[in-house]
Design a protein around this motif. Structure first.
Motif, mmCIF file in Angstrom:
data_model
loop_
_atom_site.group_PDB
_atom_site.id
_atom_site.type_symbol
_atom_site.label_atom_id
_atom_site.label_comp_id
_atom_site.label_asym_id
_atom_site.label_seq_id
_atom_site.Cartn_x
_atom_site.Cartn_y
_atom_site.Cartn_z
ATOM 1 N N PRO A 54 0.922 -1.182 -0.017
ATOM 2 C CA PRO A 54 0.017 0.015 0.218
ATOM 3 C C PRO A 54 0.920 1.083 -0.169
ATOM 4 O O PRO A 54 1.861 1.524 0.685
ATOM 5 C CB PRO A 54 -0.791 -0.065 1.309
ATOM 6 C CG PRO A 54 -0.834 -1.429 1.858
ATOM 7 C CD PRO A 54 0.423 -2.206 1.149
ATOM 8 N N GLN A 55 0.199 2.148 -0.824
ATOM 9 C CA GLN A 55 1.031 3.599 -0.757
ATOM 10 C C GLN A 55 0.201 4.603 0.055
ATOM 11 O O GLN A 55 -0.988 4.792 -0.300
ATOM 12 C CB GLN A 55 1.104 4.142 -2.260
ATOM 13 C CG GLN A 55 2.051 3.008 -3.180
ATOM 14 C CD GLN A 55 3.575 3.073 -2.627
ATOM 15 O OE1 GLN A 55 4.118 3.829 -2.440
ATOM 16 N NE2 GLN A 55 3.974 1.649 -2.396
ATOM 17 N N THR A 56 0.700 4.992 0.957
ATOM 18 C CA THR A 56 -0.062 5.847 2.104
ATOM 19 C C THR A 56 -0.127 7.181 1.353
ATOM 20 O O THR A 56 -1.136 7.931 1.572
ATOM 21 C CB THR A 56 0.759 5.937 3.192
ATOM 22 O OG1 THR A 56 1.943 6.300 3.144
ATOM 23 C CG2 THR A 56 0.983 4.641 4.011
ATOM 24 N N GLY A 57 0.727 7.650 0.575
ATOM 25 C CA GLY A 57 0.659 8.705 -0.036
ATOM 26 C C GLY A 57 0.870 10.133 1.246
ATOM 27 O O GLY A 57 1.139 9.758 2.376
ATOM 28 N N HIS A 58 0.751 11.370 0.939
ATOM 29 C CA HIS A 58 0.938 12.317 1.874
ATOM 30 C C HIS A 58 -0.666 12.637 2.692
ATOM 31 O O HIS A 58 -1.437 12.520 2.120
ATOM 32 C CB HIS A 58 1.269 13.612 1.136
ATOM 33 C CG HIS A 58 1.471 14.955 2.112
ATOM 34 N ND1 HIS A 58 2.400 14.996 2.994
ATOM 35 C CD2 HIS A 58 0.442 16.020 2.532
ATOM 36 C CE1 HIS A 58 2.194 16.000 3.813
ATOM 37 N NE2 HIS A 58 0.951 16.570 3.373
ATOM 38 N N ALA A 59 -0.203 12.940 3.833
ATOM 39 C CA ALA A 59 -1.454 13.143 4.965
ATOM 40 C C ALA A 59 -0.901 14.098 5.673
ATOM 41 O O ALA A 59 -0.007 14.347 6.336
ATOM 42 C CB ALA A 59 -2.028 11.881 5.530
ATOM 43 N N ASP A 60 -1.700 15.090 5.911
ATOM 44 C CA ASP A 60 -1.494 16.138 6.968
ATOM 45 C C ASP A 60 -1.403 15.496 8.417
ATOM 46 O O ASP A 60 -0.597 16.001 9.343
ATOM 47 C CB ASP A 60 -2.559 17.290 7.028
ATOM 48 C CG ASP A 60 -2.395 18.033 5.694
ATOM 49 O OD1 ASP A 60 -1.332 18.372 5.118
ATOM 50 O OD2 ASP A 60 -3.417 18.745 5.406
ATOM 51 N N ASP A 61 -2.084 14.581 8.544
ATOM 52 C CA ASP A 61 -2.148 13.883 10.118
ATOM 53 C C ASP A 61 -2.321 12.375 9.735
ATOM 54 O O ASP A 61 -3.728 11.939 9.376
ATOM 55 C CB ASP A 61 -3.628 14.546 10.858
ATOM 56 C CG ASP A 61 -3.523 14.059 12.288
ATOM 57 O OD1 ASP A 61 -2.997 12.960 12.344
ATOM 58 O OD2 ASP A 61 -3.866 14.643 13.225
ATOM 59 N N TYR A 62 -1.392 11.646 10.171
ATOM 60 C CA TYR A 62 -1.479 10.262 9.672
ATOM 61 C C TYR A 62 -2.155 9.476 10.735
ATOM 62 O O TYR A 62 -2.742 8.241 10.469
ATOM 63 C CB TYR A 62 -0.059 9.671 9.416
ATOM 64 C CG TYR A 62 0.743 9.841 8.467
ATOM 65 C CD1 TYR A 62 0.211 9.486 7.080
ATOM 66 C CD2 TYR A 62 1.520 10.999 8.272
ATOM 67 C CE1 TYR A 62 0.839 9.302 5.814
ATOM 68 C CE2 TYR A 62 2.114 11.013 6.920
ATOM 69 C CZ TYR A 62 1.650 10.549 5.678
ATOM 70 O OH TYR A 62 2.230 10.746 4.564
#
Length: 288
Positions: A54-62
């Motif tokens: 899985p690619q989580t990508g960018h998130a402001d709040d993981y």
């Protein structure tokens, strides 16, 4: 036989990403790795085993991002590793009703590690301790004397210990994780609750024999897509092992929740086993 809906799943192995770049996942045992492909091409240490990491990508709040993934797939609670950092602390503060924690440990540190377990348990309220024997440096076997102070501490604190067993996914030696090593530990520590992680293959039949023998030995399905759950484990869960097999995923380390839950629809568990597998066994074992 169908997987029930709206059961409030408890996932016994889930991770909260720290960032898009996950190359630090095997920093601790990188010196054990010798093949160029792992060192130069892999973003996770057993990448050759997983088709679509899985690619989580960018998130402001993981932390919030992870909870959203859980909500989308019916996961009520998840066991995650405590890293004693901002992410772990925020997960506990913001979603203490959704996350419970295991503490990854290094038996090479001796009594220093025992004291750390007790300190963090007093501060956090741990639900388990965990160890990846093949990933320790130097490697420490399940039944090695360095593990015994850890086991004693777990008994004293009434904490289950999660142990990777079977051939490790990363290209490192397997000797430390042979399932047969559990027999001595279960004998010497009859009050110790042990949960096998990561399959126990190719010794899954032996894992079942040992669970029949030892009351406090359990199995979790971590790191396996449900379509690849060992037949011996499914047969055991449907018979004498209904109270001993727990659901654990591997998101986002190697499997997506979409893949896991899609495959899960076809696992041939009996109707009365599903609630135990997905929720009740974990609730009881971890005192949730």
């Amino acid at each position: 036989m169908a997987m029930p809906k709206d059961i409030g799943i408890i996932d016994c192995m889930l991770g909260i990403p720290e960032a898009e770049d996950r190359s630090d996942w095997f920093t601790s045992f990188r010196p054990l790795i010798k093949d160029a492909q792992t060192l130069q091409q892999f973003s996770m240490p057993a990448q050759y085993m997983f088709k679509d990491v899985p690619q989580t990508g960018h998130a402001d709040d993981y932390v919030q991002w992870t909870v959203a993934q859980m909500d989308a797939h019916g996961i009520d609670k998840a066991l995650v590793g405590w890293n004693d950092n901002q992410t772990s602390r925020r997960a506990k503060e913001m979603y203490g009703d959704r996350f419970f924690f295991d503490l990854p440990i290094d038996p090479n540190k001796g009594m220093e590690e025992v004291r750390r377990i007790k300190r963090i348990h007093a501060e956090v309220g741990l639900s388990a301790v965990s160890c990846f024997p093949a990933g320790t440096l130097p490697q420490v076997a399940i039944n090695h004397k360095y593990m015994f102070p850890i086991y004693a501490a777990c008994v004293e604190l009434d904490l289950p210990i999660m142990l990777n067993v079977g051939i490790p996914g990363p290209r490192i030696p397997m000797e430390t994780q042979k399932v047969e090593h559990l027999d001595e530990v279960c004998w010497f520590f009859p009050d110790l609750k042990i949960v096998m992680r990561h399959g126990a293959e190719p010794w899954e039949a032996l894992a079942v024999k040992l669970m029949l023998k030892w009351p406090n030995l359990y199995y979790s399905t971590s790191a396996f897509a449900p379509k690849h759950y060992p037949k011996a484990i499914i047969d055991y869960a449907n018979t004498r092992g209904a109270d001993k097999v727990l659901y654990a995923g591997y998101f986002p380390m190697g499997l997506s929740l979409d893949r896991i839950m899609s495959d899960m629809q076809h696992v041939p568990l009996k109707d009365e086993v599903w609630p135990k597998f997905l929720r009740d066994n974990a609730r009881r074992l971890f005192k949730l």
